[in-house]
Design a protein around this motif. Structure first.
Motif, short mmCIF file in Angstrom:
data_model
loop_
_atom_site.label_atom_id
_atom_site.label_comp_id
_atom_site.label_asym_id
_atom_site.label_seq_id
_atom_site.Cartn_x
_atom_site.Cartn_y
_atom_site.Cartn_z
N LEU A 28 32.87 35.60 24.44
CA LEU A 28 32.26 36.36 25.52
C LEU A 28 33.19 37.51 25.94
CD1 LEU A 28 29.64 35.97 27.13
CD2 LEU A 28 30.94 34.56 28.75
N ALA A 29 32.61 38.68 26.14
CA ALA A 29 33.40 39.81 26.64
C ALA A 29 33.88 39.51 28.06
CB ALA A 29 32.57 41.08 26.63
N ARG A 30 35.02 40.04 28.42
CA ARG A 30 35.53 39.88 29.78
C ARG A 30 35.85 41.26 30.34
NH1 ARG A 30 33.92 34.99 31.17
NH2 ARG A 30 34.70 33.38 29.79
N SER A 31 35.35 41.51 31.54
CA SER A 31 35.68 42.78 32.20
C SER A 31 37.08 42.70 32.80
CB SER A 31 34.67 43.04 33.32
OG SER A 31 34.80 42.04 34.31
N ARG A 32 37.66 43.86 33.09
CA ARG A 32 38.96 43.83 33.76
C ARG A 32 38.82 43.10 35.09
NH1 ARG A 32 38.92 48.76 31.19
NH2 ARG A 32 40.73 49.12 29.85
N ASN A 33 37.71 43.31 35.77
CA ASN A 33 37.47 42.66 37.05
C ASN A 33 37.60 41.14 36.92
OD1 ASN A 33 36.56 42.40 39.80
ND2 ASN A 33 34.60 41.73 38.95
N THR A 34 36.93 40.60 35.91
CA THR A 34 36.99 39.14 35.70
C THR A 34 38.40 38.70 35.33
OG1 THR A 34 34.69 39.08 35.03
CG2 THR A 34 36.06 37.24 34.31
N LEU A 35 39.08 39.50 34.51
CA LEU A 35 40.44 39.11 34.13
C LEU A 35 41.36 39.09 35.34
CD1 LEU A 35 40.90 40.98 30.72
CD2 LEU A 35 40.35 38.57 31.12
N TYR A 36 41.22 40.07 36.23
CA TYR A 36 42.05 40.04 37.44
C TYR A 36 41.70 38.83 38.30
CZ TYR A 36 44.01 44.66 36.58
OH TYR A 36 44.70 45.71 36.04
N GLU A 37 40.40 38.59 38.46
CA GLU A 37 39.99 37.50 39.35
C GLU A 37 40.41 36.12 38.83
OE1 GLU A 37 36.09 39.35 41.60
OE2 GLU A 37 35.82 37.75 40.16
N THR A 38 40.53 36.01 37.51
CA THR A 38 40.87 34.70 36.92
C THR A 38 42.27 34.70 36.29
OG1 THR A 38 39.77 35.32 34.85
CG2 THR A 38 38.45 34.10 36.45
#
Ligand SMILES: CC(C)(COP(=O)(O)OP(=O)(O)OC[C@H]1O[C@@H](n2cnc3c(N)ncnc32)[C@H](O)[C@@H]1OP(=O)(O)O)[C@@H](O)C(=O)NCCC(=O)NCCS
Length: 150
Positions: A28-38
């Motif tokens: 699954l692709a991950r946005s920078r937003n998701t990477l920061y949040e997780t």
């Protein structure tokens, strides 16, 4: 090889690694937003200042967590980096009191070698599917559900 928790400095390299495989349709692709949040979910493997692997353990429900965002750089495959990252994630999970980890994957041989067993998707709680609605493959998911008690 250094295995350590991810930091903000790693986000761009994690983003490139994960989304390279996402473009190939294997994760699954991950946005920078998701990477920061997780970011606090994640461990990285670093060698000579370069991120060669990443993996995350994401808490989903009571005593339940998902191994996700797992990727090893192509030039570093089959050096047990993926297995070592999952081991670190599981140690952290145990310390938190997690009893079951699961994953949705095409890499059944890899996860099988670590002790994960294939289960039917219906065995996983509905909350697991929260992220799936963002996936281009939803609702025709062909990933394999696997779990392990830790
Ligand atoms: C899955 C992935 C993380 C494995 O990382 P890796 O560091 O190369 O794997 P390891 O070296 O730790 O492998 C451990 C064991 O898993 C099995 N395994 C790993 N890759 C395998 C493959 N392509 N085919 C068959 N078995 C495999 C082997 O038993 C291996 O042990 P061995 O090399 O001593 O025989 C890596 O292939 C990857 O990044 N794939 C693309 C992204 C992806 O699919 N991520 C999973 C999303 S959930």
């Amino acid at each position: 090889m250094i295995y350590r928790k991810a930091t903000f400095n790693d986000v761009e390299e994690i983003y490139n690694l994960v989304n390279l495989y996402a473009q190939e349709g294997v994760m699954l692709a991950r946005s920078r937003n998701t990477l920061y949040e997780t970011l606090r979910d994640m461990y990285v493997a670093e060698e000579d200042g370069e991120i060669l692997g990443v993996g995350g353990l994401h808490i989903v429900w009571d005593e339940l967590a998902e191994v996700r965002t797992l990727a090893v750089a192509k030039k570093a495959l089959r050096r047990h980096i993926g297995a070592n990252i999952v081991e670190y994630l599981i140690e952290e999970g145990k310390a938190l009191g997690i009893r079951k980890v699961f994953t949705l994957t095409y890499q059944d041989k890899f996860f099988g070698s670590l002790g994960f067993k294939v289960v039917t998707k219906d065995d996983l709680p509905q909350k697991v599917w929260k992220d799936c609605i963002d996936c281009p493959k939803f609702p025709n998911c062909d990933e394999i559900a696997m779990e392990m008690y830790i």
